[in-house]
Design an enzyme around this catalytic site. Sequence first.
Site, PDB file in Angstrom:
ATOM      1  N   CYS A  51       2.262   3.731  -5.127  1.00 61.16           N
ATOM      2  CA  CYS A  51       1.117   3.034  -4.524  1.00 61.16           C
ATOM      3  C   CYS A  51       0.960   1.611  -5.043  1.00 61.16           C
ATOM      4  O   CYS A  51       0.175   0.838  -4.485  1.00 61.16           O
ATOM      5  CB  CYS A  51      -0.158   3.829  -4.781  1.00 61.16           C
ATOM      6  N   ASN A  74      -4.912   8.322   1.940  1.00 58.13           N
ATOM      7  CA  ASN A  74      -4.138   7.535   0.974  1.00 58.13           C
ATOM      8  C   ASN A  74      -2.793   7.185   1.614  1.00 58.13           C
ATOM      9  O   ASN A  74      -1.958   8.068   1.817  1.00 58.13           O
ATOM     10  CB  ASN A  74      -3.943   8.363  -0.304  1.00 58.13           C
ATOM     11  N   HIS A  83      -6.580   0.019  -4.399  1.00 56.09           N
ATOM     12  CA  HIS A  83      -5.773   1.031  -3.717  1.00 56.09           C
ATOM     13  C   HIS A  83      -6.691   2.175  -3.278  1.00 56.09           C
ATOM     14  O   HIS A  83      -7.534   2.639  -4.050  1.00 56.09           O
ATOM     15  CB  HIS A  83      -4.676   1.547  -4.660  1.00 56.09           C
TER      16      HIS A  83
END
Length: 315
Positions: A113, A271, A241
Amino acid sequence: MSGIRIKGTGFSVPEHIITNEYLSQIVDTNEEWILTRTGIEHRHHLSKESHSDLCTWAARMALKNAGIQPDEIGACIVATLTADDLVPSAACALQRDLGLPQDSICFDLSAGCTGFVFALHTMECLLANNKKKYGLVVGCETLSKIINWEDRSTCILFGDGAGATVVEFDENYSSIQAIYGASGNDQILRVNGVDPNKRSLIYMEGKAVFKFAVEVVPYCLDEMLKRTGKKIDDVDFFVFHQANARIIDYVVKKYHIPAEKYYKNISEYGNTSAASIPIVLAELWEQKKINKNSCVLCIGFGGGLTWGGAMLEFS
Ligand code: ACO
């Protein structure tokens, strides 16, 4: 001093929407648990599109918004761990599909990520030694391909998508201020590599990763403020994030960051790993919440374990 600024942004997500209600029919979960524990209402998963399609659509939008032609691009990085093929890389497929110059350097970068933040810094280094001044930095992830549908604690989290930025290098810009780190921890988050006897699936100990996140995001934020000499009030927008709404809520509460200076789109996309930060940047730009004068602090964390922060400006 020389560095990059963001000149254009774009994003793309697959059409097919996976609702919490649908998930509650295939695993032992319920809509309320997912929403309250993660902030996710639905996510988009590939159906007829490919990873390469998402990259191309997001990159085309970023090029259009930047007013830059493909032949002006000197380098292309795709942050991803779920490209359609190992060879050619997603970046080389993008080079082919967009018609980027044959002498541009194109490769994928794998940092979970945090991939997009790592890729921005890498692009700045590349363009410092390139005769062209524009680069394409894409974060694209199709994690739906590697979801473990037998693990209710992870299968509800992930969505597919791509975010893209065209960056401009200039001798007179200041370098993006950034902080990076990695720990090589494979105990709480991993996806095994290609193995003829075993499928590659996401393994994550959510609680431990949550604990890591609420420690490392404040660390990155403090370090970034120290490094840039800025205070919370000097930053126009904070882009975190999008892993879990509760992680963002914890950080903004801790630093008293006002609601108009941060953004959450996890309810819609889940996500999306390396794509989450550039998708947020593209939406903020589209909604005119950030502009050419904005100073934006991005913070990513995730598989690796990796973490990173970058103070961005726009041109
Ligand atoms: N539905 C219902 N119950 C569930 C579900 C579900 N989908 N998943 C877990 N539970 C249960 C557990 O079994 C547990 O039950 P028990 O108390 O009877 O044992 C209970 O809910 C609590 O489980 P926890 O794991 O403690 O739940 P938590 O509140 O920590 O939420 C979550 C789990 C959402 C995964 C959270 O820990 C999280 O978001 N972690 C961070 C993830 C992250 O940041 N990832 C970033 C990197 S990802 C990347 O790099 C690709």
